[in-house]
Design an enzyme around this catalytic site. Structure first.
Site, PDB file in Angstrom:
ATOM      1  N   ASP A 147       7.966 -31.590  22.711  1.00 20.10           N
ATOM      2  CA  ASP A 147       7.402 -30.750  23.761  1.00 20.10           C
ATOM      3  C   ASP A 147       6.802 -29.494  23.101  1.00 20.10           C
ATOM      4  O   ASP A 147       6.090 -29.606  22.105  1.00 20.10           O
ATOM      5  CB  ASP A 147       8.474 -30.419  24.804  1.00 20.10           C
ATOM      6  CG  ASP A 147       7.892 -29.896  26.112  1.00 20.10           C
ATOM      7  OD1 ASP A 147       7.777 -28.655  26.234  1.00 20.10           O
ATOM      8  OD2 ASP A 147       7.546 -30.695  26.990  1.00 20.10           O
ATOM      9  N   TYR A 166       3.118 -21.602  28.561  1.00 21.46           N
ATOM     10  CA  TYR A 166       1.920 -22.372  28.901  1.00 21.46           C
ATOM     11  C   TYR A 166       0.691 -21.465  28.918  1.00 21.46           C
ATOM     12  O   TYR A 166      -0.383 -21.842  28.436  1.00 21.46           O
ATOM     13  CB  TYR A 166       2.097 -23.046  30.271  1.00 21.46           C
ATOM     14  CG  TYR A 166       3.094 -24.170  30.246  1.00 21.46           C
ATOM     15  CD1 TYR A 166       2.678 -25.489  30.034  1.00 21.46           C
ATOM     16  CD2 TYR A 166       4.447 -23.944  30.418  1.00 21.46           C
ATOM     17  CE1 TYR A 166       3.587 -26.532  30.002  1.00 21.46           C
ATOM     18  CE2 TYR A 166       5.365 -24.979  30.384  1.00 21.46           C
ATOM     19  CZ  TYR A 166       4.928 -26.269  30.179  1.00 21.46           C
ATOM     20  OH  TYR A 166       5.842 -27.301  30.126  1.00 21.46           O
ATOM     21  N   HIS A 171      11.043 -38.645  27.073  1.00 20.17           N
ATOM     22  CA  HIS A 171      10.669 -37.286  26.676  1.00 20.17           C
ATOM     23  C   HIS A 171      11.875 -36.483  26.185  1.00 20.17           C
ATOM     24  O   HIS A 171      11.762 -35.693  25.256  1.00 20.17           O
ATOM     25  CB  HIS A 171      10.021 -36.574  27.863  1.00 20.17           C
ATOM     26  CG  HIS A 171       9.450 -35.239  27.523  1.00 20.17           C
ATOM     27  ND1 HIS A 171       8.237 -35.087  26.884  1.00 20.17           N
ATOM     28  CD2 HIS A 171       9.925 -33.976  27.707  1.00 20.17           C
ATOM     29  CE1 HIS A 171       7.980 -33.801  26.693  1.00 20.17           C
ATOM     30  NE2 HIS A 171       8.996 -33.111  27.194  1.00 20.17           N
TER      31      HIS A 171
END
Length: 382
Positions: free
Chosen positions: A165, A302, A360
């Site tokens: 990630d 982000y 994930h």
């Protein structure tokens, strides 16, 4: 460690919206989320989570003006290889706790003495018990430099780095920077989408000579994106402050938002007692975000890295990575990197393997399998 930043507890008299579909296509399903939040408020025990953390050596250190929290477990075996492991969103150090035993004490888990690692697990700036930055600028490059400082500060003159990630972006930044002592990196979310593959994902023509397996990987990822699977990423990349207001105010809202992440697609909310992460594992993670008031500060990663697509070779400048790179692909990951793409993206690829299970959150789901992958991935660098 205990949080001193708790503003109110996780029990909630939430207002709930209606729903018009009987699946996850609009987000976490109402009945499942209601049941989870009810348990969170009445049956879940944060003290057990504290005990998990407090059983581990934890530290704080200031790097570049921000206090960084990290777990540091040394192996009892001599010549253990140090590894720094970086989580992402919506993960935390809780995602990696089950990995510590197999890495530091491999003989208990089917490994050999010479497979041992010293393990360093930091909390990203703005996540968990690390401080929340008060100014912009904490992108992947700055975090990568901070991790180099941390490993030097711990006295490690040779070490490896692992990340998935956002952690993948951090270790790839370290691979570009090559801080003193970094021997190589491992990632389970590699930036292996080359320009031609990226064009196909965007609706353009597929590259010539693709195998059926490669076509399937492109089609599955394309469908996921087209059906809104990355919408949360777009919103936090554009307006993390707006997202943060609701998530900071409501634990139900926080859980509902985090459960939209594709890593939870096959999670059963505790219905399968054999599944890892368990219901309590996931609530440990959510509670850490809640008690430390880091919903907004974590979302800013982000915004800090907007335009830096984590799986794009060009965006992550993989051609500048000179250190050895190891990759493990897990079958339930949204993006299944293909070896041919990875070999074009990374000039010094020393290990590539496709695991038979996991997604994930693979280290959370199958920690012993993940540890075995790291042993194999870094074997040549010891």
């Amino acid at each position: 460690m205990q949080s001193s930043r708790c503003q109110h507890d996780t029990s909630t008299h939430a207002r709930w919206p209606e729903e018009t579909v009987a699946d996850r296509s609009q987000g976490a399903q109402l009945a499942m989320l209601q049941e989870l939040v009810q348990y969170w408020g009445t049956g879940y025990d944060w003290r057990k989570a504290e005990a998990k953390l407090n059983a581990l050596p934890q530290f704080m250190t200031s790097i570049d003006g921000v206090d960084i929290h990290f777990i540091h477990v040394r192996s009892r075996h001599e010549n253990a290889l140090p590894v720094i492991i970086t989580h992402g969103w919506p993960g935390s150090v809780f995602e990696q706790i089950k990995l510590i035993g197999p890495l530091t004490d491999p003989t208990k888990y089917g490994g050999r003495v010479e497979d041992a690692f010293d393990v360093v697990i930091p909390s990203l700036p703005g996540f968990g018990f690390s401080a929340r930055p008060t100014e912009a600028g904490w992108g992947l490059e700055r975090i990568g430099r901070a991790w180099g400082v941390l490993m030097k500060r711990l006295g490690y003159t040779r070490y490896v780095a692992q990340g998935g990630d956002w952690g993948a972006g951090v270790v790839q930044a370290m691979g570009r920077q090559v801080p003193a002592g970094l021997l190589g990196i491992h990632t389970n979310l590699p930036a292996a989408v080359t320009n031609d593959v990226g064009a196909a994902l965007g609706g353009g023509p597929a590259p010539a000579g693709l195998s059926e397996k490669e076509r399937s990987a492109i089609n599955d990822l394309g469908a996921y994106v087209q059906n809104g699977g990355l919408a949360y990423l777009v919103m936090m990349g554009a307006r993390p402050q707006a997202v943060g207001y609701g998530l900071t105010d409501s634990p139900a809202g926080l859980a509902g938002w985090m459960l939209v992440h594709g890593g939870f697609d096959k999670w059963t909310y505790g219905k399968d007692p054999k599944q890892s992460p368990t219901r309590d594992d996931v609530l440990d993670n959510f509670t850490l975000y809640w008690l430390t008031n880091t919903a907004a500060s974590s979302a800013r990663i982000y915004w800090e890295n907007r335009g830096r697509d984590l799986i794009s070779s060009a965006a992550q400048k993989t051609d500048e990575i000179s250190v050895p790179v190891a990759i493990t692909v897990f079958p339930d990951e949204v993006f299944r990197a293909q070896e041919t793409w990875a070999r074009r993206a990374f000039r010094n690829l020393i290990y590539f393997n496709e695991a038979d299970r996991g997604g994930h959150f693979a280290m959370w789901e199958h920690p012993e399998l993940f540890a075995a992958e790291l042993r194999a991935a870094f074997k040549s660098l010891r």
